[in-house]
Design a protein around this motif. Structure first.
Motif, short mmCIF file in Angstrom:
data_model
loop_
_atom_site.label_atom_id
_atom_site.label_comp_id
_atom_site.label_asym_id
_atom_site.label_seq_id
_atom_site.Cartn_x
_atom_site.Cartn_y
_atom_site.Cartn_z
N TYR A 73 -33.13 -17.82 82.32
CA TYR A 73 -32.81 -19.24 82.16
C TYR A 73 -31.89 -19.71 83.29
O TYR A 73 -32.11 -20.76 83.89
N LEU A 74 -30.88 -18.91 83.57
CA LEU A 74 -29.92 -19.28 84.61
C LEU A 74 -30.56 -19.25 85.99
O LEU A 74 -30.19 -20.03 86.87
N ARG A 75 -31.53 -18.38 86.19
CA ARG A 75 -32.28 -18.37 87.45
C ARG A 75 -32.98 -19.71 87.65
O ARG A 75 -33.06 -20.24 88.75
N GLY A 76 -33.46 -20.29 86.55
CA GLY A 76 -34.06 -21.62 86.61
C GLY A 76 -33.09 -22.66 87.12
O GLY A 76 -33.44 -23.55 87.88
N LYS A 77 -31.84 -22.53 86.70
CA LYS A 77 -30.81 -23.46 87.17
C LYS A 77 -30.53 -23.26 88.65
O LYS A 77 -30.35 -24.22 89.40
N LEU A 78 -30.51 -22.00 89.08
CA LEU A 78 -30.15 -21.69 90.47
C LEU A 78 -31.27 -21.97 91.46
O LEU A 78 -31.02 -22.50 92.54
N ASP A 79 -32.51 -21.58 91.11
CA ASP A 79 -33.58 -21.72 92.10
C ASP A 79 -34.64 -22.76 91.74
O ASP A 79 -35.61 -22.94 92.46
N GLY A 80 -34.46 -23.45 90.62
CA GLY A 80 -35.39 -24.52 90.26
C GLY A 80 -36.67 -24.07 89.57
O GLY A 80 -37.57 -24.87 89.39
N THR A 81 -36.77 -22.79 89.20
CA THR A 81 -37.96 -22.31 88.49
C THR A 81 -37.97 -22.90 87.09
O THR A 81 -37.11 -22.59 86.27
N ARG A 82 -38.93 -23.78 86.83
CA ARG A 82 -39.00 -24.46 85.54
C ARG A 82 -40.38 -24.26 84.91
O ARG A 82 -41.37 -24.07 85.61
N PHE A 83 -40.41 -24.35 83.60
CA PHE A 83 -41.65 -24.15 82.84
C PHE A 83 -41.90 -25.35 81.94
O PHE A 83 -40.97 -26.02 81.51
N ASP A 84 -43.19 -25.58 81.63
CA ASP A 84 -43.55 -26.65 80.71
C ASP A 84 -43.13 -26.33 79.29
O ASP A 84 -42.82 -27.22 78.50
N MET A 85 -43.16 -25.03 78.95
CA MET A 85 -42.71 -24.60 77.64
C MET A 85 -41.92 -23.31 77.79
O MET A 85 -42.31 -22.42 78.54
N VAL A 86 -40.81 -23.24 77.07
CA VAL A 86 -40.01 -22.03 77.01
C VAL A 86 -40.01 -21.57 75.55
O VAL A 86 -39.56 -22.30 74.66
N ASP A 87 -40.55 -20.38 75.32
CA ASP A 87 -40.64 -19.79 73.99
C ASP A 87 -39.45 -18.86 73.81
O ASP A 87 -39.32 -17.86 74.51
N VAL A 88 -38.58 -19.22 72.88
CA VAL A 88 -37.38 -18.44 72.59
C VAL A 88 -37.52 -17.90 71.17
O VAL A 88 -37.27 -18.61 70.21
N ASP A 89 -37.97 -16.66 71.05
CA ASP A 89 -38.08 -16.02 69.74
C ASP A 89 -37.01 -14.94 69.68
O ASP A 89 -37.27 -13.77 69.94
N ALA A 90 -35.81 -15.37 69.36
CA ALA A 90 -34.67 -14.46 69.31
C ALA A 90 -34.67 -13.75 67.97
O ALA A 90 -34.53 -14.38 66.94
N PHE A 91 -34.81 -12.47 67.99
CA PHE A 91 -34.78 -11.70 66.75
C PHE A 91 -33.33 -11.64 66.29
O PHE A 91 -32.57 -10.78 66.70
N GLY A 92 -32.94 -12.57 65.46
CA GLY A 92 -31.56 -12.78 65.06
C GLY A 92 -31.22 -14.22 65.36
O GLY A 92 -32.06 -15.10 65.25
N THR A 93 -30.00 -14.46 65.77
CA THR A 93 -29.60 -15.82 66.05
C THR A 93 -30.21 -16.33 67.36
O THR A 93 -30.28 -15.60 68.33
N GLY A 94 -30.64 -17.55 67.34
CA GLY A 94 -31.15 -18.16 68.56
C GLY A 94 -30.05 -18.85 69.34
O GLY A 94 -30.28 -19.40 70.40
N GLN A 95 -28.82 -18.82 68.85
CA GLN A 95 -27.74 -19.63 69.39
C GLN A 95 -27.52 -19.46 70.89
O GLN A 95 -27.43 -20.46 71.59
N PRO A 96 -27.42 -18.25 71.46
CA PRO A 96 -27.18 -18.18 72.91
C PRO A 96 -28.30 -18.85 73.70
O PRO A 96 -28.08 -19.40 74.76
#
Length: 180
Positions: A73-96
């Motif tokens: 995710y932070l690489r996206g901030k640094l180099d502009g790599t972006r996606f149309d959809m980001v799938d976040v399936d955090a096994f546990g809390t999704g908070q971070p």
């Protein structure tokens, strides 16, 4: 696949941040029309991800990485790599992921969030509810609705902190797996 249909972008690019065995990645490409998926799974070695996705990697519709999802995710901030959809399936809390995943998402994209931390969202882990969702939670008959609201509200708050606008598309609780 339904989320990609709702997104309505032809040939979307997807980040499957915690791919597991790669089943969702396969479905995104084969059923959802994704033109490319970056399938990420921190575990390496004797893991089925690379074997399952080898045909998609061979024809350029998928790459596999073994990074910490938050680093991606932070690489996206640094180099502009972006996606149309980001799938976040955090096994546990999704908070971070509710805070950092926004950096990998294109404007107008879809952040697809799953969380399985129902103990926290129904009030059985008050410290984690407060530290992760900035809220208190109580166990009561509608605590599953409370859990959905905690996850959605946290995503909204984190988007607003980045000067972004968020709008929910759908939310769902699956009782057998305690998944939001």
């Amino acid at each position: 696949v339904l989320a990609l249909a709702v997104l309505g972008v032809p040939g979307p690019r997807v980040l499957d941040a915690m791919s597991g065995s790669g089943v969702r990645t396969l479905r995104y490409v084969l059923e959802g029309g994704a033109s490319f998926v970056l399938a990420n799974e921190l575990m390496e070695g004797e893991h089925p991800l690379e074997a399952n996705l080898a045909p998609l990697v061979a024809d350029g519709r998928c790459n596999v990485s073994h990074s910490d999802a938050i680093d991606l995710y932070l690489r996206g901030k640094l180099d502009g790599t972006r996606f149309d959809m980001v799938d976040v399936d955090a096994f546990g809390t999704g908070q971070p992921h509710l805070s950092e995943a926004w950096y990998a998402l294109k404007a107008g994209g879809l952040l697809y969030i799953c969380a399985t931390d129902s103990l926290t969202t129904k009030g059985e882990n008050p410290h984690k509810a407060w530290s992760g969702y900035a809220a208190t939670a109580q166990s009561f008959p509608a605590c599953n609705e409370q859990g959905l609201r905690l996850v959605v509200a946290t995503a909204f708050r984190e988007a607003a902190a980045r000067n972004l606008h968020a709008a929910p598309v759908f939310s769902y609780f699956h009782r057998p797996s305690s998944t939001f």
